[in-house]
Enzyme design. Structure first.
Site, short mmCIF file in Angstrom:
data_model
loop_
_atom_site.label_atom_id
_atom_site.label_comp_id
_atom_site.label_asym_id
_atom_site.label_seq_id
_atom_site.Cartn_x
_atom_site.Cartn_y
_atom_site.Cartn_z
N ASN A 1 -3.07 -2.18 2.27
CA ASN A 1 -4.19 -3.32 0.67
C ASN A 1 -3.52 -1.10 0.05
O ASN A 1 -4.65 -0.30 -0.08
CB ASN A 1 -5.48 -3.36 0.76
CG ASN A 1 -6.27 -3.31 -0.63
OD1 ASN A 1 -5.52 -3.13 -1.40
ND2 ASN A 1 -7.79 -4.01 -0.22
N TRP A 2 -3.12 -1.83 -1.37
CA TRP A 2 -2.68 -0.78 -2.11
C TRP A 2 -4.02 -0.28 -3.24
O TRP A 2 -3.38 1.24 -3.57
CB TRP A 2 -1.06 -0.60 -2.65
CG TRP A 2 -0.03 -1.11 -1.50
CD1 TRP A 2 -0.15 -0.74 -0.40
CD2 TRP A 2 1.87 -0.76 -1.98
NE1 TRP A 2 0.81 -0.91 0.27
CE2 TRP A 2 2.00 -0.75 -0.30
CE3 TRP A 2 1.88 -1.08 -3.16
CZ2 TRP A 2 3.46 -1.05 -0.46
CZ3 TRP A 2 3.26 -1.53 -3.23
CH2 TRP A 2 4.29 -1.07 -1.77
N HIS B 1 -13.13 -8.31 -1.53
CA HIS B 1 -13.10 -7.15 -1.38
C HIS B 1 -14.04 -6.70 -1.27
O HIS B 1 -14.91 -7.14 -2.30
CB HIS B 1 -12.08 -6.41 -1.30
CG HIS B 1 -12.01 -5.21 -1.21
ND1 HIS B 1 -12.00 -4.23 -1.32
CD2 HIS B 1 -10.71 -4.66 0.02
CE1 HIS B 1 -12.01 -2.99 -0.40
NE2 HIS B 1 -11.81 -3.59 -0.07
N GLU C 1 -15.14 -3.46 -3.22
CA GLU C 1 -15.25 -3.24 -4.16
C GLU C 1 -15.03 -4.69 -5.09
O GLU C 1 -15.50 -3.75 -6.56
CB GLU C 1 -13.74 -2.46 -4.79
CG GLU C 1 -13.80 -1.02 -3.23
CD GLU C 1 -12.38 -0.43 -2.67
OE1 GLU C 1 -11.43 -0.81 -3.90
OE2 GLU C 1 -12.19 0.09 -1.91
N GLU D 1 -14.14 -5.05 7.37
CA GLU D 1 -14.46 -3.88 6.43
C GLU D 1 -15.63 -3.80 6.10
O GLU D 1 -16.89 -3.67 5.38
CB GLU D 1 -13.53 -3.56 5.24
CG GLU D 1 -12.19 -4.80 5.26
CD GLU D 1 -11.32 -4.04 4.44
OE1 GLU D 1 -10.04 -3.70 5.04
OE2 GLU D 1 -11.70 -3.79 3.13
N GLY E 1 -11.64 4.27 2.79
CA GLY E 1 -12.28 5.22 2.09
C GLY E 1 -13.02 6.77 2.62
O GLY E 1 -13.18 7.75 1.54
N SER F 1 -10.75 3.20 7.23
CA SER F 1 -10.17 4.32 7.27
C SER F 1 -9.49 4.36 9.12
O SER F 1 -9.08 5.00 9.97
CB SER F 1 -11.14 4.91 7.59
OG SER F 1 -12.17 5.51 6.76
N GLY G 1 -5.93 3.46 2.53
CA GLY G 1 -5.30 4.95 2.12
C GLY G 1 -4.30 5.25 3.44
O GLY G 1 -3.09 5.28 2.48
P1 13P Z 1 -9.15 2.92 3.82
O1 13P Z 1 -8.39 2.32 5.24
O2 13P Z 1 -8.51 3.93 2.99
O3 13P Z 1 -10.44 3.07 4.24
O4 13P Z 1 -9.31 1.20 3.13
C1 13P Z 1 -9.64 0.68 3.61
C2 13P Z 1 -9.68 -0.98 3.07
O5 13P Z 1 -10.60 -0.77 1.83
C3 13P Z 1 -8.57 -1.60 3.19
O6 13P Z 1 -9.05 -3.07 1.85
#
Ligand code: 13P
Length: 252
Positions: free
Chosen positions: A9-10, A95, A97, A168, A174, A213, A235
């Site tokens: 996931n960019w 997601h 976010e 997640e 993150g 992560s 990331g």
């Molecule tokens: P990270 O790998 O940066 O923690 O992000 C996870 C994520 O939200 C993938 O959708």
């Protein structure tokens, strides 16, 4: 045995040049990872160059979100049909976010999943608890509530055959703080159990990814758990070498 899946996931990173280079390097790096399915989800506006860079490779392309509407006056939104038209086969829905910053409710996420599946996409449904919820021992209740409107859909059996779930934990996204393999396994088993209550056969075949992560140095231990069927990577998906290592760790 479930075939593992690793999706990058960019998020809101990159530009035409960097996204094209990253996609090309992921395509080249994962060429020999035949025992795992691989996908990347670039920002919508970078879909065209990424799809072009991935042409002929084994890497699928996906959206990071999708509208719950088929088409119409919804400024700023991306329709499922547009993702398909652009060359996508996957899409992330729900997601954390999107839930946290853009008001995606459990019901809206279910509607997005329906729309994505109807267009022929594989929806990756994200669920997960916040740190406060975990501390209050509310993890399973929160996830059950996130799954509830999806499991209540009339065509749930059909959807289960197509969809993927990603666990997640919000506190691990993150932050560099990964769920331990045991913590991930516990929640993945809970999710599979919740699905099994609806359709046992589908639960056995459903892929449940872990996200939060995931890095080259922790991927193998996470993927070794029986109910962890791959990863949704943020990331580390922005570095082709790291992402490729994670894909290699999932290959079997
Ligand atoms: P990270 O790998 O940066 O923690 O992000 C996870 C994520 O939200 C993938 O959708």
């Amino acid at each position: 045995m479930r075939r593992r899946l690793v999706v990058g996931n960019w998020k809101m990173h990159g530009n035409r040049a960097s996204a094209t280079a990253l996609a090309s390097n992921v395509a080249a790096g994962t060429k020999s990872c035949s025992g795992v399915d691989v996908g990347v989800c670039p920002p919508a506006i970078l879909m065209a160059p990424v799809v072009a860079a991935l042409a002929g490779s084994r890497v699928a392309c996906g959206g990071q979100d999708v509208s719950e509407h088929e088409s119409g006056a919804y400024t700023g939104e991306t329709a499922a049909g547009m993702l398909v038209d652009a060359g996508c086969t996957l899409v992330i829905v729900g997601h954390s976010e999107r839930r946290q910053f853009f008001g995606d409710t459990n019901d809206r996420v279910a509607a997005k999943l329906v729309r994505a599946a109807a267009a022929g996409l594989t929806p990756i449904l994200c669920v997960g608890e916040t740190l406060t919820e975990r501390r209050k021992a509310e993890t399973s209740g929160v996830i059950a509530a996130q799954l509830a409107p999806v499991l209540a859909l009339p065509n749930i059996r059909e959807l289960l055959a197509r969809m993927v779930i990603a666990y997640e934990p919000v506190w691990a996204i993150g932050t560099g703080e990964t769920a331990t393999p045991e913590q991930a396994q516990e929640v993945h088993a809970f999710i599979r159990g919740a699905i099994a209550a609806c359709d046992a056969t589908a639960a056995g075949a459903l892929r449940i990814l872990y996200g939060g992560s995931v890095k080259p140095d922790n991927a193998a231990a996470l993927f070794a758990k029986p109910d962890v069927d791959g990863g949704l990577v943020g990331g580390a998906a922005l570095k082709a070498a790291d992402f490729t290592q994670i894909c290699a760790a999932a290959a079997r």
